[in-house]
Design a protein around this motif. Structure first.
Motif, PDB file in Angstrom:
ATOM      1  N   ASP A   9       0.843  -1.193   0.000  1.00  0.00           N
ATOM      2  CA  ASP A   9       0.000   0.000   0.000  1.00  0.00           C
ATOM      3  C   ASP A   9       0.883   1.250   0.000  1.00  0.00           C
ATOM      4  N   ALA A  10       0.276   2.400  -0.194  1.00  0.00           N
ATOM      5  CA  ALA A  10       1.027   3.661  -0.335  1.00  0.00           C
ATOM      6  C   ALA A  10       1.899   3.950   0.885  1.00  0.00           C
ATOM      7  N   ALA A  11       1.441   3.577   2.069  1.00  0.00           N
ATOM      8  CA  ALA A  11       2.204   3.844   3.291  1.00  0.00           C
ATOM      9  C   ALA A  11       3.489   3.020   3.359  1.00  0.00           C
ATOM     10  N   HIS A  12       3.595   1.990   2.519  1.00  0.00           N
ATOM     11  CA  HIS A  12       4.765   1.116   2.541  1.00  0.00           C
ATOM     12  C   HIS A  12       5.526   1.113   1.214  1.00  0.00           C
ATOM     13  N   ARG A  13       5.337   2.175   0.429  1.00  0.00           N
ATOM     14  CA  ARG A  13       6.101   2.354  -0.808  1.00  0.00           C
ATOM     15  C   ARG A  13       7.063   3.514  -0.613  1.00  0.00           C
ATOM     16  N   ARG A  14       8.269   3.352  -1.089  1.00  0.00           N
ATOM     17  CA  ARG A  14       9.244   4.438  -0.932  1.00  0.00           C
ATOM     18  C   ARG A  14       8.817   5.653  -1.737  1.00  0.00           C
ATOM     19  N   PRO A  15       9.010   6.818  -1.176  1.00  0.00           N
ATOM     20  CA  PRO A  15       8.709   8.047  -1.924  1.00  0.00           C
ATOM     21  C   PRO A  15       9.646   8.177  -3.121  1.00  0.00           C
ATOM     22  N   PRO A  16       9.244   8.942  -4.123  1.00  0.00           N
ATOM     23  CA  PRO A  16      10.093   9.149  -5.296  1.00  0.00           C
ATOM     24  C   PRO A  16      11.456   9.709  -4.892  1.00  0.00           C
ATOM     25  N   GLY A  17      12.499   9.229  -5.557  1.00  0.00           N
ATOM     26  CA  GLY A  17      13.847   9.742  -5.341  1.00  0.00           C
ATOM     27  C   GLY A  17      14.600   9.116  -4.185  1.00  0.00           C
ATOM     28  N   VAL A  18      13.990   8.210  -3.442  1.00  0.00           N
ATOM     29  CA  VAL A  18      14.670   7.573  -2.313  1.00  0.00           C
ATOM     30  C   VAL A  18      15.454   6.376  -2.844  1.00  0.00           C
ATOM     31  N   ASP A  19      16.749   6.337  -2.553  1.00  0.00           N
ATOM     32  CA  ASP A  19      17.602   5.279  -3.100  1.00  0.00           C
ATOM     33  C   ASP A  19      17.636   4.033  -2.206  1.00  0.00           C
ATOM     34  N   ASP A  20      18.206   2.966  -2.757  1.00  0.00           N
ATOM     35  CA  ASP A  20      18.283   1.688  -2.049  1.00  0.00           C
ATOM     36  C   ASP A  20      19.052   1.795  -0.739  1.00  0.00           C
ATOM     37  N   ARG A  21      20.162   2.531  -0.728  1.00  0.00           N
ATOM     38  CA  ARG A  21      20.985   2.658   0.487  1.00  0.00           C
ATOM     39  C   ARG A  21      20.206   3.330   1.614  1.00  0.00           C
ATOM     40  N   THR A  22      19.399   4.300   1.276  1.00  0.00           N
ATOM     41  CA  THR A  22      18.592   4.994   2.282  1.00  0.00           C
ATOM     42  C   THR A  22      17.577   4.035   2.881  1.00  0.00           C
ATOM     43  N   VAL A  23      16.902   3.274   2.039  1.00  0.00           N
ATOM     44  CA  VAL A  23      15.925   2.293   2.532  1.00  0.00           C
ATOM     45  C   VAL A  23      16.634   1.250   3.393  1.00  0.00           C
ATOM     46  N   GLU A  24      17.799   0.798   2.943  1.00  0.00           N
ATOM     47  CA  GLU A  24      18.564  -0.186   3.709  1.00  0.00           C
ATOM     48  C   GLU A  24      19.001   0.386   5.059  1.00  0.00           C
ATOM     49  N   ALA A  25      19.473   1.617   5.057  1.00  0.00           N
ATOM     50  CA  ALA A  25      19.916   2.259   6.298  1.00  0.00           C
ATOM     51  C   ALA A  25      18.757   2.408   7.280  1.00  0.00           C
ATOM     52  N   LEU A  26      17.608   2.843   6.783  1.00  0.00           N
ATOM     53  CA  LEU A  26      16.442   2.969   7.655  1.00  0.00           C
ATOM     54  C   LEU A  26      15.969   1.602   8.141  1.00  0.00           C
ATOM     55  N   GLY A  27      16.126   0.581   7.297  1.00  0.00           N
ATOM     56  CA  GLY A  27      15.809  -0.778   7.726  1.00  0.00           C
ATOM     57  C   GLY A  27      16.694  -1.220   8.879  1.00  0.00           C
ATOM     58  N   LYS A  28      17.973  -0.902   8.793  1.00  0.00           N
ATOM     59  CA  LYS A  28      18.907  -1.241   9.883  1.00  0.00           C
ATOM     60  C   LYS A  28      18.582  -0.462  11.152  1.00  0.00           C
ATOM     61  N   LEU A  29      18.218   0.801  10.992  1.00  0.00           N
ATOM     62  CA  LEU A  29      17.836   1.606  12.156  1.00  0.00           C
ATOM     63  C   LEU A  29      16.584   1.029  12.811  1.00  0.00           C
TER      64      LEU A  29
END
Length: 148
Positions: A9-29
């Protein structure tokens, strides 16, 4: 039968322009915060078990007295019942210090990072992992709950 919704759903899709490393970093956090949550749960279990031990020890003191073992009852009562678990602190004080000093700061930083980088969205890494691992079209592998 209606078709299955595709993807998170929209709440679980990355916003435009967000890169893989950012998603990975937030996942680790987020993963680190989950470990902190478990540690906090263990700390609360420690608090509850220590309190139960103290109350039960008080009952043992009463039973020792009833059985005529006053000297031993006095020793247990004076040396153990109501004793600090850490210098100057009962467990409620340990829990309060952990919450105020570490837990609250960790929660605030994790939330602030999500707000700054991905519009506050949670679990993006996991949502993308689910998309990668699920079997499309298979029962119990749906992207999200059915729409009413």
């Amino acid at each position: 039968m209606p078709s299955e919704p595709q993807g998170p759903d929209a709440a679980h899709r990355r916003p435009p322009g967000v890169d893989d490393r950012t998603v990975e970093a937030l996942g680790k956090l987020s993963e680190a915060l989950e470990a902190v949550e478990v540690a906090r749960g263990h700390l609360y279990a420690f608090h509850r078990l220590s309190g139960t031990a103290d109350l039960t020890c008080g009952q043992a003191v009463d039973l020792l007295r009833e059985a005529g073992h006053d000297a031993l009852a006095d020793r247990v009562e004076q040396e153990v019942v109501g004793r600090n678990v850490i210098e100057g602190r009962w467990t409620f004080q340990v829990v309060e210090d952990y919450d105020a000093t570490y837990y609250a700061a960790f929660k605030d930083v994790e939330r602030a990072a999500r707000e700054e980088l991905v519009q506050g969205r949670r679990h993006l890494y996991e949502a993308e992992m689910k998309e990668d691992r699920r079997t499309r079209g298979a029962r119990h592998h749906e992207a999200r709950p059915p729409q009413p």
